[in-house]
Design a protein around this motif. Structure first.
Motif, PDB file in Angstrom:
ATOM      1  N   HIS A  66       0.833  -1.203   0.000  1.00  0.00           N
ATOM      2  CA  HIS A  66       0.000   0.000   0.000  1.00  0.00           C
ATOM      3  C   HIS A  66       0.871   1.258   0.000  1.00  0.00           C
ATOM      4  CE1 HIS A  66      -3.262   2.738   0.747  1.00  0.00           C
ATOM      5  NE2 HIS A  66      -2.656   3.177   1.824  1.00  0.00           N
ATOM      6  N   PHE A  69       2.527   1.583  -3.469  1.00  0.00           N
ATOM      7  CA  PHE A  69       1.552   1.984  -4.481  1.00  0.00           C
ATOM      8  C   PHE A  69       1.174   3.452  -4.324  1.00  0.00           C
ATOM      9  CE2 PHE A  69      -2.750   2.561  -6.084  1.00  0.00           C
ATOM     10  CZ  PHE A  69      -2.604   2.095  -7.387  1.00  0.00           C
ATOM     11  N   SER A  70       0.978   3.889  -3.092  1.00  0.00           N
ATOM     12  CA  SER A  70       0.607   5.273  -2.826  1.00  0.00           C
ATOM     13  C   SER A  70       1.693   6.242  -3.284  1.00  0.00           C
ATOM     14  CB  SER A  70       0.332   5.440  -1.333  1.00  0.00           C
ATOM     15  OG  SER A  70       0.038   6.776  -1.031  1.00  0.00           O
ATOM     16  N   ARG A  72       4.279   5.638  -5.364  1.00  0.00           N
ATOM     17  CA  ARG A  72       4.509   5.507  -6.807  1.00  0.00           C
ATOM     18  C   ARG A  72       3.417   6.219  -7.596  1.00  0.00           C
ATOM     19  NH1 ARG A  72       4.086   1.461 -11.139  1.00  0.00           N
ATOM     20  NH2 ARG A  72       6.020   1.576 -12.318  1.00  0.00           N
ATOM     21  N   SER A  73       2.190   6.120  -7.166  1.00  0.00           N
ATOM     22  CA  SER A  73       1.079   6.809  -7.838  1.00  0.00           C
ATOM     23  C   SER A  73       1.259   8.317  -7.782  1.00  0.00           C
ATOM     24  CB  SER A  73      -0.257   6.430  -7.198  1.00  0.00           C
ATOM     25  OG  SER A  73      -0.503   5.068  -7.364  1.00  0.00           O
ATOM     26  N   ARG A  74       1.647   8.821  -6.621  1.00  0.00           N
ATOM     27  CA  ARG A  74       1.858  10.267  -6.488  1.00  0.00           C
ATOM     28  C   ARG A  74       3.005  10.740  -7.374  1.00  0.00           C
ATOM     29  NH1 ARG A  74       1.319   9.050  -0.858  1.00  0.00           N
ATOM     30  NH2 ARG A  74       3.543   9.502  -0.639  1.00  0.00           N
ATOM     31  N   GLU A  76       4.098   9.281 -10.181  1.00  0.00           N
ATOM     32  CA  GLU A  76       3.693   9.148 -11.581  1.00  0.00           C
ATOM     33  C   GLU A  76       2.711  10.237 -12.010  1.00  0.00           C
ATOM     34  OE1 GLU A  76       4.994   7.037 -13.799  1.00  0.00           O
ATOM     35  OE2 GLU A  76       6.286   6.162 -12.271  1.00  0.00           O
ATOM     36  N   LEU A  77       1.874  10.708 -11.104  1.00  0.00           N
ATOM     37  CA  LEU A  77       0.854  11.707 -11.451  1.00  0.00           C
ATOM     38  C   LEU A  77       1.300  13.144 -11.198  1.00  0.00           C
ATOM     39  CD1 LEU A  77      -2.285   9.874 -10.027  1.00  0.00           C
ATOM     40  CD2 LEU A  77      -1.593  10.078 -12.425  1.00  0.00           C
ATOM     41  N   SER A  78       2.461  13.320 -10.589  1.00  0.00           N
ATOM     42  CA  SER A  78       2.913  14.662 -10.229  1.00  0.00           C
ATOM     43  C   SER A  78       3.248  15.495 -11.466  1.00  0.00           C
ATOM     44  CB  SER A  78       4.148  14.586  -9.343  1.00  0.00           C
ATOM     45  OG  SER A  78       4.615  15.889  -9.048  1.00  0.00           O
ATOM     46  N   ARG A  87      11.552  11.487 -12.323  1.00  0.00           N
ATOM     47  CA  ARG A  87      10.776  10.374 -12.871  1.00  0.00           C
ATOM     48  C   ARG A  87      11.280   9.958 -14.250  1.00  0.00           C
ATOM     49  NH1 ARG A  87       5.535  12.437 -12.748  1.00  0.00           N
ATOM     50  NH2 ARG A  87       5.796  13.206 -14.857  1.00  0.00           N
ATOM     51  N   TRP A 101      10.056  -1.751  -5.966  1.00  0.00           N
ATOM     52  CA  TRP A 101       8.623  -1.452  -6.089  1.00  0.00           C
ATOM     53  C   TRP A 101       7.937  -2.461  -6.992  1.00  0.00           C
ATOM     54  CZ3 TRP A 101       8.413   4.578  -7.081  1.00  0.00           C
ATOM     55  CH2 TRP A 101       8.723   5.238  -5.893  1.00  0.00           C
TER      56      TRP A 101
END
Length: 111
Positions: A66, A69-70, A72-74, A76-78, A87, A101
């Motif tokens: 968790h 994932f949290s 990595r998501s932040r 990737e979306l930054s 990145r 990861w």
């Protein structure tokens, strides 16, 4: 259970761990499990699978996935220019953190 969640889920920066021995992680898992067993008054030698499920508590692997994932998501979306530069770097794409990861997020069942 709230005590357990608040103190044992907060393994700060665990999503950035990339260099550790398997034995070290196994000792951490044992410590995590033993803590829950003591809180529930269970024998040190009993299985915890059902206890985790019945009490709505995550095991250490789930907590770490968790967290990874949290973060990595932040990342990737930054849209932040510094994070975007990192990145896009080979250090991020091919580095040990990214490899760890992927190993945590995409567990392969062998057998």
């Amino acid at each position: 259970m709230e005590l357990f969640r608040s103190h044992c889920y907060s393994i700060y920066c665990n999503s950035l761990w990339s260099r550790y021995k398997v034995a070290t992680m196994n000792r951490l898992k044992v410590c995590h499990n033993d803590t829950l067993k003591r809180l529930l008054g269970l024998s040190r030698w009993c299985s915890l699978s059902m206890a985790f499920a019945r009490n709505g508590v995550n095991n250490l692997d789930v907590i770490r996935r968790h967290s990874v994932f949290s973060l990595r998501s932040r990342v990737e979306l930054s849209t932040n220019s510094i994070i975007t530069s990192v990145r896009q770097s080979s250090a991020y794409v091919c580095g040990p953190i990214q490899q760890r990861w992927l190993g945590l997020l995409f567990v392969q069942n062998v057998g």
